[in-house]
Design a protein around this motif. Structure first.
Motif, mmCIF file in Angstrom:
data_model
loop_
_atom_site.group_PDB
_atom_site.id
_atom_site.type_symbol
_atom_site.label_atom_id
_atom_site.label_comp_id
_atom_site.label_asym_id
_atom_site.label_seq_id
_atom_site.Cartn_x
_atom_site.Cartn_y
_atom_site.Cartn_z
ATOM 1 N N TYR A 126 12.415 -99.431 -19.810
ATOM 2 C CA TYR A 126 11.935 -98.385 -19.201
ATOM 3 C C TYR A 126 12.116 -98.413 -17.668
ATOM 4 O O TYR A 126 12.524 -97.503 -17.169
ATOM 5 C CB TYR A 126 10.477 -98.298 -19.849
ATOM 6 C CG TYR A 126 9.579 -97.246 -19.401
ATOM 7 C CD1 TYR A 126 9.038 -96.233 -20.441
ATOM 8 C CD2 TYR A 126 9.339 -96.936 -18.175
ATOM 9 C CE1 TYR A 126 8.311 -95.388 -19.999
ATOM 10 C CE2 TYR A 126 8.289 -96.104 -17.811
ATOM 11 C CZ TYR A 126 7.861 -95.107 -18.708
ATOM 12 O OH TYR A 126 7.110 -93.884 -18.353
ATOM 13 N N VAL A 142 7.706 -91.121 -3.992
ATOM 14 C CA VAL A 142 7.714 -90.786 -5.340
ATOM 15 C C VAL A 142 5.992 -90.708 -5.439
ATOM 16 O O VAL A 142 5.460 -91.617 -5.574
ATOM 17 C CB VAL A 142 8.173 -91.974 -6.246
ATOM 18 C CG1 VAL A 142 8.012 -91.576 -7.734
ATOM 19 C CG2 VAL A 142 9.718 -92.171 -5.682
ATOM 20 N N ASP A 147 -1.218 -96.501 -11.681
ATOM 21 C CA ASP A 147 -0.695 -97.325 -12.942
ATOM 22 C C ASP A 147 0.961 -97.344 -12.580
ATOM 23 O O ASP A 147 1.486 -98.453 -13.216
ATOM 24 C CB ASP A 147 -0.868 -96.995 -14.163
ATOM 25 C CG ASP A 147 -0.334 -95.425 -14.529
ATOM 26 O OD1 ASP A 147 -0.117 -94.681 -13.231
ATOM 27 O OD2 ASP A 147 -0.274 -95.094 -15.421
#
Ligand code: TYM
Length: 342
Positions: A126, A142, A147
């Motif tokens: 991922y 970003v 988390d």
């Protein structure tokens, strides 16, 4: 040039954590950055998704972006699987990233749980796909919830190692933007767990499409503790809430943090306002505010998803604009690697 890339997975109901930790910031940042907001459907299938639901959820996330105030003319909104550069770059990054880096990812450990042998290989890699998302656009910033900090660090390492290994500064090193008092919104029933789309009980989260009665009921039943609300003396010199303090009363600070974020107030202002009060009055005020802020967004999401033609055309057009940026970047990376292409 400052460019933002961020994404949300179409994996279920969007909740207050997604809104306050991410989407709300996407809206604010669109004025200062060249912004690309993705619905990351390739990431979604790292755990099983029913195909018909995946399509609905993809439209839901798009509707949330639009209803929250992201302007599709100004920004690019698209779904990830439409731009194959993400998958192609992710493969190269699978060969750049080290197993040791992947083995440290806490999100994989949490999501795979006890049955690690049964987790998909996609769930394991991922983070390399997420690095590809960001770097395919040479994004410099970003915006994410707390988390995602570790995944961002991973993307930075990938960019650095790629540039170093291939002796070319192809990728900028992206900076995380983790903003506001609600960068980590916790479950309403357990202040030590993150509010999450995948938690089975709906009472743990406020969904962006919940109606006023549902929001009121969930806040009313949210876990609290027997003390009254604290005052601003719990803050550090910078006006932030220290982690040790938060851990002493996680449910209490979670609700206060939600209030601060929804009201655009600082921790200090919120703590001054509610110092010494009981939870009952505070919860009533919080409910009024949550309904005031979320109901118009939820209503607009429902309107947009009722006839998805507008959403579908925005995603199609967004994908063309996204590909126009990502394909030349992918070409640069392919050249750097040394693939024969002419
Ligand atoms: P996802 O869909 O799990 O989460 C979307 C965004 O919501 C934030 N978030 C929260 N913020 C505060 N409190 C919470 N309880 C909470 N739960 C979720 C997440 O931090 C995230 O910003 N891996 C990403 C998706 C992604 C991505 C990317 C993000 C794929 N590629 C490239 C940025 C750049 C994720 O967690 O999605």
């Amino acid at each position: 040039m400052k460019r933002i890339f961020s994404g949300v997975q179409p994996t279920g109901h969007l909740h207050l954590g997604n809104y306050l930790g991410a989407i709300r910031n996407f809206v604010a940042l669109q004025h200062d950055y060249d912004a690309i907001y993705c619905v990351v459907d390739l990431h979604a299938i790292t755990v099983w998704q029913d195909p018909a639901q995946l399509a609905d959820h993809t439209r839901q996330v798009t509707a949330a972006y639009l209803a929250a105030g992201i302007d599709p003319k100004k920004c690019i909104i698209f779904n990830q699987s439409r731009v194959s550069a993400h998958s192609e770059l992710a493969w190269i990054f699978n060969c750049v990233a080290r197993l040791g880096w992947l083995n440290r990812m806490t999100q994989f450990k949490e999501k795979a749980g006890k049955h690690r042998e049964q987790a998909s290989a996609g769930l394991y890699v991922y983070p390399t796909l997420m690095a590809a998302d960001i770097l395919a656009y040479k994004a410099t910033h970003v915006p994410v919830g707390e988390d995602q900090k570790q995944h961002l660090e991973f993307a930075r390492n990938v960019a650095q190692k790629f540039n170093f290994d291939y002796h070319r500064e192809v990728f900028p090193i992206p900076e995380p933007l983790i903003l506001g008092a609600a960068a980590r919104v916790m479950s309403l029933r357990d202040g030590s767990k993150k509010m999450s789309k995948s938690e089975p009980s709906d009472m743990t989260r406020i969904n962006m499409t919940d109606d006023a009665d549902t929001i009121a009921n969930k806040i009313k039943r949210a876990t609290t503790d027997p003390d009254t609300l604290p005052g601003p003396d719990v803050l550090d010199d910078a006006g932030d809430l220290p982690d040790e303090t938060r851990r002493e009363r996680p449910a209490c600070y979670n609700l206060l943090g939600i209030y601060a974020a929804l009201s655009d107030m600082s921790w200090r202002e919120v703590l001054q306002q509610f110092e010494g009060q009981g939870f009952a009055t505070f919860k009533t005020t919080l409910t009024e505010l949550a309904v005031e802020k979320l109901a118009p967004i939820g209503n607009e999401m429902n309107r947009l998803t009722a006839d998805p033609a507008e959403i579908d055309s925005i995603l199609r057009e967004g994908a063309d604009r996204a590909a126009a940026i990502a394909v030349p970047v992918l070409d640069e990376a392919l050249d750097a690697v040394g693939f024969l292409r002419n």
